[in-house]
Design a protein around this motif. Structure first.
Motif, PDB file in Angstrom:
ATOM      1  N   THR A  76       0.977  -1.011  -0.126  1.00 16.63           N
ATOM      2  CA  THR A  76       0.018  -0.009  -0.109  1.00 16.63           C
ATOM      3  C   THR A  76       0.852   1.221  -0.225  1.00 16.63           C
ATOM      4  N   PRO A  77       0.483   2.295  -0.644  1.00 22.39           N
ATOM      5  CA  PRO A  77       1.273   3.502  -0.725  1.00 22.39           C
ATOM      6  C   PRO A  77       1.417   3.974   0.890  1.00 22.39           C
ATOM      7  N   ALA A  78       2.751   4.476   1.173  1.00 21.49           N
ATOM      8  CA  ALA A  78       2.819   4.898   2.316  1.00 21.49           C
ATOM      9  C   ALA A  78       2.552   6.456   2.205  1.00 21.49           C
ATOM     10  N   PRO A  79       2.109   6.928   3.447  1.00 18.77           N
ATOM     11  CA  PRO A  79       1.972   8.576   3.685  1.00 18.77           C
ATOM     12  C   PRO A  79       3.153   9.348   3.242  1.00 18.77           C
ATOM     13  N   VAL A  80       2.894  10.470   2.482  1.00 17.08           N
ATOM     14  CA  VAL A  80       3.892  11.095   2.062  1.00 17.08           C
ATOM     15  C   VAL A  80       4.030  12.324   3.081  1.00 17.08           C
ATOM     16  N   THR A  81       5.459  12.523   3.452  1.00 14.79           N
ATOM     17  CA  THR A  81       5.777  13.494   4.506  1.00 14.79           C
ATOM     18  C   THR A  81       6.374  14.607   3.818  1.00 14.79           C
TER      19      THR A  81
END
Length: 110
Positions: A100-105
């Protein structure tokens, strides 16, 4: 570029069971090549409770089914049913982990 995060199969929410109390923890992907006649996805999904979704493809396979099975016995039964429905070739791969895509910081620019 989007980072991907690996999730163990058990961390992914279970699909809503069609039969109450039935656990479908064995995930698999079936890639199917048609025989002389294309398979009817809607009929397969209605007849096989393990079918959770699918994709029509152009390439080596004609159809990809996403499966959630109660165990190896149901997975074998699904593969056999696909052959009986007219599939020329069925390739089943077990899902070990979901990506799953990881959250972008976002960081402020100085």
């Amino acid at each position: 570029m989007t980072a991907l995060r690996l999730l163990p199969g058990g961390d992914e929410p279970d699909p809503e069971p069609r039969v109450p109390g039935q656990v479908r923890s064995l995930r698999a992907v079936a890639r199917i090549s048609y025989g002389p006649v294309p398979l009817d996805f809607d009929r397969l999904a209605a007849e096989l409770p393990a079918v959770q979704g699918g994709l029509a493809l152009a390439g080596d396979a004609d159809l990809e089914l996403h499966l959630a099975c109660t165990g190896p016995e149901e997975l074998r039964a699904v593969a056999a049913a696909l052959h009986r429905a007219g599939a020329a070739k069925v390739r089943v791969d077990l899902v070990l982990r979901a990506l799953t895509p990881a959250p972008v910081t976002l960081r402020p620019v100085p």
